[in-house]
Design an enzyme around this catalytic site. Structure first.
Site, mmCIF file in Angstrom:
data_model
loop_
_atom_site.group_PDB
_atom_site.id
_atom_site.type_symbol
_atom_site.label_atom_id
_atom_site.label_comp_id
_atom_site.label_asym_id
_atom_site.label_seq_id
_atom_site.Cartn_x
_atom_site.Cartn_y
_atom_site.Cartn_z
ATOM 1 C CD GLU A 51 -2.439 2.545 -3.445
ATOM 2 O OE1 GLU A 51 -3.423 3.279 -3.579
ATOM 3 O OE2 GLU A 51 -1.780 2.485 -2.385
ATOM 4 C CG ASP A 67 -1.790 1.186 1.355
ATOM 5 O OD1 ASP A 67 -2.587 1.394 0.439
ATOM 6 O OD2 ASP A 67 -1.670 1.923 2.359
#
Length: 728
Positions: free
Chosen positions: A456, A403
């Protein structure tokens, strides 16, 4: 002898002891006599081997034994004690047991290269010399004293002080008699004299919220996914289909009374559902322990513990195992970019900025009100890399989705001038985070063959998914955020005006192969007022659903791996909320069942046809037929496979029906209408081409043949040649 021991006893009472073993346990005295010293600060009477001990300092109890008497108490003895008028208690003394961390362990942690951190730090059920108990270890280099506290010692901070192992900053203690399920924390006295109580950074099981203490865990799970792992190790992910169903475990489906499904209940329901839709992988939003139900799991307080909301750690293993035995991979969202400021977790763990930076210009995240890991510190880097390996090795996850990578790469991420510090070259790149990510990806690929790492990453940072030896960051894949943003921008326009924005669709081909991309329609795009996929579309309900089918066709037929967040597969109207389950009642309506069938058939076709997945990451598998018909809002392209297979995709983005629309093709003969998003089966109006069209020797779009098609409103067609009639 007493003069040598008294400073230790004073430190025990003051709560500042670094090594209680220096003043406790057996000490030889004159002749053949031995003295035994025990630490029981709340006791009023103590005995060992039937002999009463006398208090020689507050909380310190002593008795003399002959050599023969001592032999009967070796290697470890039982202590009986009384508190006030209460009944007598009995335990094996902890002051004769060694630490289970050797010098090599401490050295490797100190240089940041102990890749099995979780096997040494935290709480571990073990037997030492036949005595069962729990060995505790924690890294807290700036603590004045660290103790283990729990129900077993009435949470008394002086009862079980730990010893620090040299200059490593690691404290350890074996406590006999403890077992699985016992609650514990670490009580830390800081250099300033403050007392803080912390959950275990390496703890593998936590109390059920709203409590946040650690619990002793020992896995008893037996895996049955050997065949899956063997096949995965030989798998070529870049040339195989990957279609990911992204799930928030707490809100996919719930019991009628609102209770969460357990990991095992999810295995019984979610896995067959994903199978029925043809997805290859399930991606789970973060499952590492976090404090709030009303969250997505990205504020992690227990990096080594699956959340107890859904069951035990072995229950999660059972879920992953069931998925593997069903032929489905499992991806875990992982959050090394930041951690919350909760005072009982990692923040200022030993009274100092241990895991984070001291300077808020480096150590605080302005967007999320959280703290940033100090990637330049060896032990912190070790903690995180070992944590990634932990989930892959111990829980058999097939991949991690990392993330917020962009926030790690840039020192000025979301900061105004003056709110950040440049690197030592004067630049904005976080050199320590870059090195951390490269080391992370290198080790994962070396230590866990077949495992993948998804980034990401939302900027134009180059070579995110290229090998480290090429100068890249080493990720396996990168989310294609540019494709996602441009696509949503295009679909948000009224169909009448889409002719002016066709570049939003076609631009992606300029960079589609610069990385190994995943095309994400993720949870981030259906929350916070952004609206669900179907709500984003203009028009009435039927038109909205038709455009969702068109959007999904664009995603599935465009080069790149696929990711769809739960609820999108049946066009849920409401945007996602972690506080409720999906709106499953919508499947009573034919239009929503149709979208669901469309997703299943998109997946089945994607997996069956090499032309749709062989070259997801390579320009060799794509060719524009026509990207210029903005006036009629139509695009057409070919996808190609390794064995020479070809399919034709034609997508039409207006509500009109277009007849006799000519598209160039490379071969003559029959072209079968493999998929038509406007089929009644999917909730459409059944406009199409009667199942197939015959290519004519009419040159078009630079090809020797062409087909005359009927394009449905908001329709997507996939055509496949049946036999080939080639020119000449």
């Amino acid at each position: 002898m007493l003069s040598e021991l008294e400073p230790v006893w004073q430190a025990l009472n003051a709560g500042t002891v670094h090594d209680p073993f220096r003043g406790l346990g057996w000490r030889i005295e004159e002749g053949d006599h031995w003295a035994l010293y025990e630490w029981l600060p709340t006791a009023t009477a103590v005995e060992v081997g039937g002999k009463r001990l006398a208090m020689v300092a507050p909380g310190v109890w002593r008795a003399r034994f002959t050599a023969d008497e001592r032999k009967t108490l070796l290697p470890h003895h039982t202590v009986r004690w009384q508190e006030g008028d209460e009944m007598w208690h009995s335990v094996v003394s902890p002051w004769t047991f060694p630490t289970l961390l050797g010098a090599l362990d401490c050295y490797l942690i100190g240089i940041g290269e102990h890749w099995r951190w979780w096997e040494k730090l935290g709480a571990h059920c073990v037997e030492i010399d036949g005595v069962a108990g729990v060995h505790f270890a924690v890294w807290a280099p700036n603590a004045e004293r660290v103790s283990v506290v729990g129900d077993f010692n009435q949470w008394h901070g002086l009862r079980h002080p730990m010893r620090v192992l040299g200059s490593s900053g690691i404290w350890s203690l074996f406590i006999p008699g403890l077992t699985v399920g016992d609650r514990y924390r670490f009580e830390i006295r800081t250099r300033s004299g403050a007392i803080v109580t912390k959950s275990d950074p390496s703890g593998q099981w936590f109390e059920l919220r709203p409590q946040n203490g650690s619990k002793v865990w020992r896995s008893r799970y037996t895996w049955g996914d050997e065949a899956w792992l063997a096949a995965r190790n030989a798998w070529d992910p870049y040339h195989e289909p990957i279609a990911i169903y992204e799930v928030h475990a707490g809100s996919w489906m719930r019991h009628a009374d609102g209770r969460f499904y357990s990991y095992r209940e999810l295995a019984e329901r979610l896995i067959p559902y994903v199978q029925s839709l043809g997805f290859t992988h399930i991606e789970l939003l973060p499952l590492a322990e976090h404090p709030l139900d009303e969250s997505w799991g990205y504020q992690v307080t227990g990096f080594y513990a699956p959340t107890s909301r859904y069951g035990t750690p072995d229950d999660l293993k059972a879920f992953v195992d069931a998925a593997h035995q069903a032929g489905i991979g499992v991806i875990l969202d992982w959050t090394p970019a930041h951690f919350p400021k909760d005072e009982w977790a990692l923040a200022r763990f030993d009274g100092t900025a241990l895991f984070e930076h001291e300077d808020p210009r480096l150590g605080e995240h302005p967007d999320w009100g959280s703290l940033i890991f100090n990637y330049g510190r060896h032990e912190v880097r070790n903690f995180l890399i070992a944590n990634a390996l932990f989930w892959l090795v111990e829980y058999h996850f097939d991949a991690l989705r990392v993330d917020a990578v962009a926030s790690m790469l840039y020192l000025d991420y979301s900061r105004r001038p003056g709110e950040w510090l440049p690197n030592h070259y004067g630049g904005r790149e976080n050199l320590e985070a870059i090195e951390f990510l490269r080391r992370l990806n290198t080790l994962i690929h070396a230590e866990v063959p077949g495992a993948l790492v998804f980034a990401e990453e939302s900027t134009a940072w180059p070579m995110v998914s290229r090998p480290v030896w090429m100068g890249g960051l080493g990720f396996s894949f990168k989310w294609n955020m540019g494709w996602m943003h441009d696509t949503f921008t295009y679909f948000a326009h009224d169909p009448l005006f889409r002719r002016y924005h066709q570049d939003k669709l076609t631009f992606s081909q300029w960079y589609a192969y610069s990385e190994n991309f995943v095309l994400p329609l993720s949870h981030d795009e259906v929350v916070h007022g952004k609206g669900s996929l179907v709500a984003k579309m203009p028009g009435d309900a039927d038109a909205k659903r038709a455009q969702v089918r068109l959007l999904l066709a664009w995603q599935w037929w465009h080069p790149g791996k696929k990711l769809l967040f739960m609820g999108g597969e049946f066009a849920q109207w409401r945007e996602w909320s972690e506080r409720r389950e999906l709106d499953w009642g919508l499947l009573a309506e034919a239009g929503h069942r149709g979208v669901q069938r469309w997703v299943a058939d998109l997946n089945a076709t994607y997996r069956a046809l090499g032309a749709l997945h062989d070259f997801d990451c390579d320009a060799e598998g794509f060719e524009w037929v026509d990207c210029h018909d903005a006036e009629q809002s139509v695009i057409a392209f070919l996808r190609k496979g390794r064995k020479g297979e070809v399919v034709l995709a034609v997508l039409h983005f207006t509500p009109l029906t277009r007849t006799n629309y000519r598209v160039g093709v490379p071969f003559g003969g029959l072209w079968r209408e493999r998929l038509n998003s406007d089929s009644r089966f999917y909730g459409g109006s059944d406009v199409g081409n009667c199942g197939a069209v015959r290519a004519e020797a009419v040159p078009w779009h630079g090809f020797p043949y062409s087909v005359a098609l009927t394009l449905p409103p908001f329709g997507a067609l996939l055509l496949q040649p049946v036999g080939r009639e080639e020119e000449g």
